[in-house]
Design an enzyme around this catalytic site. Structure first.
Site, mmCIF file in Angstrom:
data_model
loop_
_atom_site.group_PDB
_atom_site.id
_atom_site.type_symbol
_atom_site.label_atom_id
_atom_site.label_comp_id
_atom_site.label_asym_id
_atom_site.label_seq_id
_atom_site.Cartn_x
_atom_site.Cartn_y
_atom_site.Cartn_z
ATOM 1 C CD GLN A 117 4.741 -24.641 -58.361
ATOM 2 O OE1 GLN A 117 4.785 -24.760 -57.146
ATOM 3 N NE2 GLN A 117 4.963 -25.648 -59.171
ATOM 4 C CB SER A 120 -2.887 -25.636 -57.926
ATOM 5 O OG SER A 120 -1.976 -26.693 -57.757
ATOM 6 C CB SER A 152 3.518 -21.013 -51.080
ATOM 7 O OG SER A 152 2.773 -22.118 -50.631
ATOM 8 C CD GLU A 235 5.886 -28.342 -56.275
ATOM 9 O OE1 GLU A 235 5.201 -27.553 -55.620
ATOM 10 O OE2 GLU A 235 5.457 -28.920 -57.298
ATOM 11 C CD GLU A 368 -4.337 -39.288 -51.727
ATOM 12 O OE1 GLU A 368 -4.743 -39.548 -50.578
ATOM 13 O OE2 GLU A 368 -3.784 -38.209 -52.014
#
Length: 398
Positions: A117, A120, A152, A235, A368
């Site tokens: 994936q 990010s 990953s 996910e 968060e």
């Protein structure tokens, strides 16, 4: 001519029994067995025919899986396949063309092709929509340049699900497109990132003039954020929503220790263990309800709650394990770089458990951010102020 009767639980079990009679799981190659299962529509029963399913109710999947297990078939191996099975597959189902489904879903299910994936970035983690990797149209292709991080399985992956900025003149959520990237393409460079455990499960990925055909785009140009929401919701469920027996999962690490090592017990630790046992059981039952909801549709923000509790309980249980063992728990088996395949988390030493679970509150969405999702989308609390939502991405401060 009448339409065939809809598939029910009895008919589903009969289909599985007929399949296993023709494909003995004890003698059939595992990949060939899974491929035949996909072709028979028994991989994801709610997927369309020809895409691993039968177009049947999703609620039948547990019945089918249980019948396969009863007849001696090994469960689908998720080690190394969680991104493909849990994130790429439902996104391809929702937004892929028939040709994309045909090309990608079968080898994804059999494990012949691993997925990663590419979401990010160094400057776009929790605020993923701020990503800066650029994709520029060039005829029937797109040229990509940028950097992704915390990826990953990138060192093993054949394919990646990827989002990139295709229109910097639009606000950050609206100028993104979603692609399938060949990890073997020229210009894709994977560099390992060594983490707290000493291993390198994930990587940073550099994209330099990587060419992706427009036929490998999912969804319309500029609609990548909407497509990505399907990936992100799935996910969180794939990380934290799997089925477990009572006292299964990470809580088993300390309950077994408590029963077999009475010399380690103290009243204070007993109170902590009981509290965590109740928390783990409540989380398990909540996940069971979540899976029942999934049988009727797509995952929603409830998956964020499951993932939030998963991270907290895992970290507290790993801490309790070290408290019980004291100095004995400080030994560490450093695998030095890449984790050997097939070694389950539970079989690692307590020091590894403690360090690895620290990542649970970051991966798949930080705790968060998940609290914000729960507050706004589940509890209906006022949304946080977002002053940049109507500002063109190119005008955002960096």
């Amino acid at each position: 001519m009448t339409d065939p009767a809809p598939l029910d639980a009895a008919a589903a079990r009969a289909r599985v029994a007929e399949f296993v009679a023709a494909h003995d799981p004890r003698t059939t190659d595992p990949a060939a067995f899974l491929g035949a299962r996909f072709d028979a529509g028994l991989a994801w029963v709610h997927f369309p025919e020809g895409a691993g399913g039968l177009g049947a109710p999703r609620a039948l999947q547990p019945t089918i899986d249980a019948e396969f297990a009863r007849l001696g078939a090994a469960p689908v191996q998720r080690e190394g396949l969680v991104i493909g099975l849990g994130m790429a597959a439902p996104t391809i189902l929702a937004f892929g063309t028939p040709a994309q489904r045909y090309r990608y879903l079968r080898p994804l299910y059999t494990g012949e092709e691993v997925w990663c994936q590419l979401f990010s970035e160094p400057g776009a983690g929790s605020d993923l929509a701020a990503l800066g990797t650029r994709a520029v149209r060039d005829g029937d292709s797109w040229i990509l340049n940028g950097q992704k991080v915390w990826t990953s399985l990138a060192h093993r992956a054949r394919w990646a699900i990827l989002i990139a900025r295709t229109d910097p003149d639009l606000p950050k959520h609206r100028g993104i497109s979603y692609f399938i990237c060949d990890m073997h393409s020229p210009g894709v460079e994977v560099r390992p990132l060594r983490q707290l455990t000493g291993e390198a499960e994930f990587n940073e990925v550099y994209l330099t003039d990587v060419r992706i055909a427009d036929s490998q785009r999912l969804g319309e140009p500029g609609e990548g954020w909407r497509v990505a929401q399907t990936t992100l919701m799935n996910e969180r469920v794939s990380i934290a929503g799997h089925a477990e027996p009572r006292e299964g999962g990470v809580i088993a690490l300390v309950t077994e220790l408590w029963r077999t090592r009475p010399e380690l017990r103290t009243p204070g630790l007993h109170d902590t263990l009981l509290r965590l046992w109740v928390d783990a059981e409540a989380a398990r039952l909540t996940k069971e309800r979540l899976r029942q909801q999934l049988a009727a549709g797509q995952p929603g923000p409830e998956g964020s709650a499951a993932k939030l509790s998963f991270a907290r309980i895992n970290q507290e249980v790993a801490g309790l394990e070290l408290d019980l063992l004291g100095g004995e728990g400080l030994t560490y088996d450093d695998w030095s770089f890449r984790r050997p395949a097939g070694i389950p988390f539970a079989e690692r030493v307590p020091g590894f458990h403690y360090l690895r679970t620290k990542g649970n509150s970051i991966e798949g969405g930080t705790s968060e951010i998940l609290r914000t999702i729960i507050a706004e989308r589940v509890l209906g609390l006022p949304a946080e102020p977002r002053t940049d939502k109507d500002t063109a991405w190119k005008d955002l401060p960096r």
